[in-house]
Design a protein around this motif. Structure first.
Motif, PDB file in Angstrom:
ATOM      1  N   GLU A  81      51.076  29.580  22.468  1.00  0.00           N
ATOM      2  CA  GLU A  81      51.844  28.891  23.512  1.00  0.00           C
ATOM      3  C   GLU A  81      52.032  29.730  24.769  1.00  0.00           C
ATOM      4  N   LYS A  82      51.749  31.033  24.684  1.00  0.00           N
ATOM      5  CA  LYS A  82      51.894  31.913  25.847  1.00  0.00           C
ATOM      6  C   LYS A  82      50.568  32.092  26.599  1.00  0.00           C
ATOM      7  N   THR A 140      47.643  30.270  28.791  1.00  0.00           N
ATOM      8  CA  THR A 140      47.244  29.104  29.574  1.00  0.00           C
ATOM      9  C   THR A 140      45.722  29.002  29.566  1.00  0.00           C
TER      10      THR A 140
END
Length: 221
Positions: free
Chosen positions: A203-204, A206
């Motif tokens: 989730e960290k 991109t």
């Protein structure tokens, strides 16, 4: 494996110019990768301006990921002997987003229909071979931050070849930009999580889609 082989389109890799003399006529081939009809027409106008006194400046271009727009002119050469042969060279190599101009200075000897076709096509091919062909493929761009203690190990991991470090900014942590094949994205995510003990979790990270040109040589036939 199919994802790795997916090519969106092929285009000329660079600008190039090549010249040859045929029966005392001077033929100069110019080639340029372009992204639109406007860019192609600007390029053609530049060549015509450069060679105002030439006997002929024969233009051709193919535009679009699926070669939707194809155009050529014989520029006062006999119909079908100049522009169409240049287009045939591009289409034969499945080249798009590319403009070509072949400039001719007449040397006093008429080449005939067949001779003109061979002269214009061979000059266009010389220019394409000089420019090289770029295969445009989809890549993923990964952006994330990582602690300094992990950066050295990540650099070593780059040697495995499944990703490339495109950029690194050294602040409180290291802000990184990685490029990889879409087929390898999940493997890279997993590697980053394992490397950092879960600190750099999915989730960290991109992920952005982009296209990349990979240059290769034209195969001579």
């Amino acid at each position: 494996m199919a994802d790795r082989e997916k090519i969106y389109y092929k285009t000329a890799a660079d600008y190039c110019e090549k010249e040859q003399i045929i029966e005392k006529s001077r033929f100069i081939g110019y080639i340029m990768p372009v992204e639109s009809r406007e860019e192609a027409e600007e390029f053609i106008a530049e060549i015509r301006k450069m060679h105002k006194t030439a006997t002929h400046n024969v233009p051709a271009y193919i535009i679009g990921e699926k070669s939707e727009l194809q155009w050529a002119s014989d520029d006062r050469e006999p119909s079908g002997t100049a522009g169409a042969p240049i287009l045939h060279v591009l289409a034969g190599e499945e080249i798009t987003n590319t403009a070509v101009v072949v400039t001719r200075y007449f040397g006093g000897i008429k080449l005939g229909t067949g001779g003109l076709v061979r002269a214009y096509s061979s000059t266009a091919k010389l220019a394409l071979e000089g420019a090289g062909i770029a295969e445009v493929r989809e890549n993923d761009i990964l952006r994330f931050g990582i602690g300094y203690t992990y950066y050295g190990k990540l650099k070593n991991g780059e040697k495995d070849g499944i990703f490339t470090i495109e950029d690194a900014v050294f602040e409180d942590d290291v802000k990184l930009v990685l490029r990889c094949d879409p087929a390898d994205t999940e493997s890279v995510r997993k590697m980053l999580s394992e490397l950092t003990g879960g600190a750099c979790a999915g989730e960290k990270i991109t992920v952005e889609k982009t296209l990349r040109k990979n240059k290769k040589l034209v195969l001579t036939r």
